[in-house]
Design a protein around this motif. Structure first.
Motif, PDB file in Angstrom:
ATOM      1  N   LYS A 189       5.160  26.984   6.602  1.00  0.00           N
ATOM      2  CA  LYS A 189       6.336  27.429   7.361  1.00  0.00           C
ATOM      3  C   LYS A 189       7.071  26.202   7.931  1.00  0.00           C
ATOM      4  N   GLU A 193      16.872  36.954  17.248  1.00  0.00           N
ATOM      5  CA  GLU A 193      16.982  37.594  15.929  1.00  0.00           C
ATOM      6  C   GLU A 193      18.249  37.170  15.188  1.00  0.00           C
ATOM      7  N   LEU A 246      17.296  33.964  13.623  1.00  0.00           N
ATOM      8  CA  LEU A 246      16.322  34.145  12.540  1.00  0.00           C
ATOM      9  C   LEU A 246      17.011  34.579  11.250  1.00  0.00           C
ATOM     10  N   SER A 258      11.797  35.683  10.064  1.00  0.00           N
ATOM     11  CA  SER A 258      10.776  35.085  10.926  1.00  0.00           C
ATOM     12  C   SER A 258       9.614  34.470  10.145  1.00  0.00           C
ATOM     13  N   ASP A 259       9.527  34.749   8.834  1.00  0.00           N
ATOM     14  CA  ASP A 259       8.455  34.160   8.012  1.00  0.00           C
ATOM     15  C   ASP A 259       8.538  32.642   7.950  1.00  0.00           C
ATOM     16  N   ILE A 297       9.075  30.688  10.456  1.00  0.00           N
ATOM     17  CA  ILE A 297       8.726  30.104  11.759  1.00  0.00           C
ATOM     18  C   ILE A 297       7.216  29.975  11.921  1.00  0.00           C
ATOM     19  N   LEU A 329       8.646  39.716  18.935  1.00  0.00           N
ATOM     20  CA  LEU A 329       9.105  39.030  17.720  1.00  0.00           C
ATOM     21  C   LEU A 329       8.035  38.902  16.635  1.00  0.00           C
ATOM     22  N   ILE A 333       5.622  36.758  16.303  1.00  0.00           N
ATOM     23  CA  ILE A 333       5.385  35.354  15.940  1.00  0.00           C
ATOM     24  C   ILE A 333       4.451  34.800  17.017  1.00  0.00           C
TER      25      ILE A 333
END
Ligand SMILES: [Zn+2]
Length: 324
Positions: free
Chosen positions: A3, A53, A56, A62-63, A65, A104, A106
């Motif tokens: 990431k 968002e 993002l 979000s993948d 991050i 989120l 994450i």
């Protein structure tokens, strides 16, 4: 796939700023919301989530991050909570890391703002490659982050490193926001400098550009503006402030033998006006065994970026953690 980005959130009493950062310390996208206008913490989290968002979407979700780092006043690294933060609208203990993580999805790591600044300096700034240094933030208050052996010192409860509240005047010291008297912060924060200006103007009789201003509204920037015009009284205010910092630093050096003390914040704009008296007082007061061994450095991170960068640097170490 590795990431490639982290997300940094810096929560201040007035504004919360956030941004997506790459491994070189470039802020790709950023945004901000007001902090103080949400009496309910859930509304704050929702506004923050929505703001993030938007960013993002820009990077494709979000993948990308690795983790989120949060710098917040009185943030506790160990449990991800904000505790006893007097300048925030929410009382008691707020499980901020958990709330952001749930919103989120994450991983989130949280610490206080001065610790985040230290990690930012170590990851992207002048402390890169250093294993032992002390970060001092000179703003409305005086914050500190202590790095020993490459690790931030958190102490047994997560709150270590309150050097701004070491007492440097045992008698007739100034009253501090912490309720005690004579703390370093009351003399060397931006507000401390303004306080010194008011004292000087009252006690002394010599002329100064500062006398044209309303003493009650004088700021450290006014003192700086006067000092660069050669105003003697303003220059002496910086000499006084720098000397107190230098004496305090000499003691801090005895504690952890840092390779450098890194200064950040509004007051550092004064450059040599503050640096020279700090250096002199530090050298005069430091234990001989440490003489000439500790560098005094200004942060090179842009002030507007530093808050996001500092917080984001924590995102690289964010792990899937279970909150209590
Ligand atoms: Zn204090």
């Amino acid at each position: 796939m590795e990431k490639p980005y982290v997300l940094g959130i810096d929560m201040g009493g007035t504004n919360t700023v956030f941004g997506i950062v790459d491994a070189r310390g470039t802020i790709l996208h950023s945004g901000s919301i007001k902090t103080g206008i949400y009496p309910d913490i859930n509304d704050y989290i929702d506004a923050l989530g929505k703001g993030i968002e938007v960013l993002l979407k820009e990077i494709g979700g979000s993948d990308k991050i690795k983790g989120i780092g949060v710098g917040a006043p009185n943030g506790n690294y160990f449990n991800g909570c904000i505790e006893f933060a007097s300048n925030l609208p929410w009382k008691n203990r707020i499980p901020l890391a958990q709330l952001i993580c749930e919103r989120l999805n994450i991983p989130v790591t949280l610490t206080n703002d001065a610790n985040a600044a230290a990690i930012g300096e170590m990851t992207y700034g002048v402390a890169r490659g250093m294993k032992d240094f002390i970060m001092i933030t000179l703003g409305t208050g005086v914050g500190s982050g202590i790095v020993v052996g490459g690790n931030l010192v958190y102490g047994h409860d997560g709150f270590a490193g309150e050097l701004g509240h070491t007492i440097i005047r045992r008698h007739n010291g100034r009253l501090c926001g912490c309720g005690r008297e004579g703390c370093l912060e009351t003399y060397t924060s931006a507000t401390g400098v303004a306080r010194t200006a008011r004292e000087y103007l009252e006690i002394r009789k010599d002329s100064s550009l500062l006398r044209q201003l309303d003493p009650d509204t004088i700021t450290s920037k006014d003192v700086y503006d006067a000092a660069i015009k050669g105003d003697k009284l303003a220059i002496e205010i910086f000499d006084f402030t720098g000397a107190i910092l230098g004496e305090a630093f000499a003691d801090f050096i005895a504690f952890s033998s840092p390779e450098a003390i890194v200064l950040f914040g509004g007051l550092t704009k004064a450059g040599d006006l503050i640096m020279k008296p700090i250096q002199e007082a530090m050298e005069k007061n430091v234990l001989k065994v440490f003489a000439g061994k500790t560098k005094l450095l200004f942060s090179q991170l842009k002030e507007a970026d530093a808050a996001i960068l500092g917080a984001s640097a924590l995102g690289w170490e964010a792990k899937e953690v279970l909150f209590e």
